[in-house]
Design a protein around this motif. Structure first.
Motif: not given
Length: 479
Positions: A126-134
């Motif tokens: 989940m943290a991976l996806y949040l950083g990726l989308e930002l």
């Protein structure tokens, strides 16, 4: 939640506050504040590097294990911030000349940098996806930042559509991994795989989709289709930014997302990395030969260099990760310097991008020609320039991991790729210029060229600090 519990993310929090403050400064002072906001953005990156430097050597975990600040993350973050700072400095003259001087530009780069820093510290899907989308949302806007240009608008739209597709693949893979492993945290997934008798087929399918999503972000074949058009269509300083910081962040994330949770089943995903590494090196070597636009040539060059970096990941060893980190640091210097020269290419006060426009550069701008020649030889892997050592470390890691065929493909691709790098040197030194490039070069661009050129040419004199730092960072992924 206490201030102490936020300690692992102090650099990210500082950069977030700085980005918001600079946005407000731009709003209140108007468009004339762009240069001030840009230099303050560079200062914010420098302070963030200092904060990272001051963090304790041991790994720090925060936000319930979602976020980890270890030696690997710190090394990658420093490279990202250096790339972002250089991108802002390089753009100062261009955005004024092209009438796209708006204070949001450096703020978007800072926001993208925050996302990249979150990516390399992610310890959970989940943290991976949040950083990726930002990161991605900021990059979509930057690609189309020149609003009155049809090419830039097309580049932004292509990047957005294909980026959304890759995000969907990554999310689907993450959901499969969660369904079969029962956790989204990297540590918990690793523990589940240790106790399980082999990996379920559904989990392996999830890893395939996860790898596909990440391969898009690093522009590895066959997920490279957006790169040439976006590189050519986006404003040149944006292309320069795309070529370094996001690539470094995505490659570092690739290493962490495969090695930390799935290190126990490396044999299952290793063949995927071997395939995309080989394809990227081959396509990068051959597709660039026919290019006449230097930005498109650098796009295919970046695809090839991603393939070389993936050699280290394919090895799946500490030596391989060390090679990847050294390669990324050297790749950063070579590309920043090359794009500084591309940004200096002007005729009759108009930006030009064709390789033929470099004709006769050795006579009109001998210093610039020498630096560009050194960058081209380094990108080709000619010793004793820095690029040779980058390729040496990843190829040796592949050989020691018994990936002999992949190592041979890498070396042969490097030989083929040398053709189009040497073609640029030939154009500069042996072709007659129909119209020379405009003098003089902007001060900030000359400074960037000088710093990166010295690093590229003199790296062999004292490589120990970078090698030691990369070795310490790689060790963090193999406790």
């Amino acid at each position: 939640m206490t201030f102490a519990s936020l300690a692992p993310a102090y650099p990210e929090l500082w950069l977030s506050v700085a980005a918001m403050a600079l946005l407000l400064l731009g709003v209140f002072k108007g468009e004339d504040s762009t240069r001030l906001v840009s230099w303050l953005g560079v200062a914010a990156c420098a302070v963030t590097v200092l904060l990272i430097w001051c963090q304790p050597a041991e790994a720090l975990s925060g936000f319930g294990g979602l976020f980890v600040a270890d030696g690997f993350a710190r090394f990658a973050k420093v490279l990202i911030l250096i790339g972002s700072g250089f991108a802002i400095i390089q753009s100062l003259g261009y955005i004024r000349h092209q009438r796209m001087e708006r204070f949001e530009y450096p703020v978007l780069i800072l926001l993208a940098s925050i996302g990249m820093m979150m990516m390399v510290s992610a310890n959970d899907l989940m943290a991976l996806y949040l950083g990726l989308e930002l990161q991605s949302l900021s990059l979509y806007v930057l690609a189309g930042f020149k609003r009155d240009s049809a090419r830039a608008t097309e580049a932004g739209l292509k990047y957005f559509v294909l980026g959304a597709l890759s995000s969907g693949m990554l999310l689907y893979g993450s959901s499969l991994i969660y369904g079969f492993a029962g956790a989204t945290g990297f540590t918990e997934i690793a523990q589940a795989l240790k106790t399980a008798n082999g990996a379920p087929i559904g989990l392996i399918v999830g890893i395939v989709f996860l790898a596909a999503g990440l391969a898009f972000k690093v522009s590895a074949v066959p997920f490279h289709m957006w790169v040439p058009d976006v590189y050519e269509g986006a404003p040149t300083p944006v292309t320069a930014f795309f070529a370094v910081a996001p690539k470094i962040a995505a490659m570092a994330l690739f290493c962490r997302a495969l090695l930390t949770p799935f290190g126990e089943i490396a044999a299952e995903w290793q063949q995927i990395i071997v395939a995309i590494s080989a394809l990227s090196m081959i396509l990068g070597a051959f597709a660039a030969i026919a290019q006449s636009n230097i930005k498109r040539l650098m796009a295919y060059s970046s695809i090839g260099h991603v393939g070389y970096a993936l050699l280290g990941l394919a090895a799946g060893t500490e030596e391989g990760v060390r090679g990847v980190l050294i390669y990324l640091a050297i790749y950063l210097a070579m590309n920043v310097g090359t794009f500084a020269i591309i940004l200096s290419m002007r005729q009759r006060d108009q930006m030009v991008e064709n390789i033929s426009d470099l004709a006769g550069l050795a006579k009109t701008h001998p210093g610039m020609a020498l630096l560009l020649a050194s960058f081209m030889f380094s990108l080709a892997g000619v010793p004793p320039l820095a690029g040779f050592f980058g390729k040496f470390y990843v190829v040796m890691a592949a050989i020691n991991a018994q990936l002999y065929v992949l190592a041979v493909i890498g070396m042969l691709s490097s030989v083929v790729g040398a053709y189009y790098y040497l073609r640029i040197v030939k154009v500069m030194y042996f072709d007659e210029a129909s119209e020379p490039l405009v003098k003089p070069v902007r001060t900030e661009l000359a400074a960037v060229m000088g710093v990166t050129g010295l690093f590229t040419m003199l790296y062999f004199v004292y490589p120990a600090p970078l090698v030691a730092a990369a070795a310490a960072a790689a060790k963090a992924l193999f406790p």
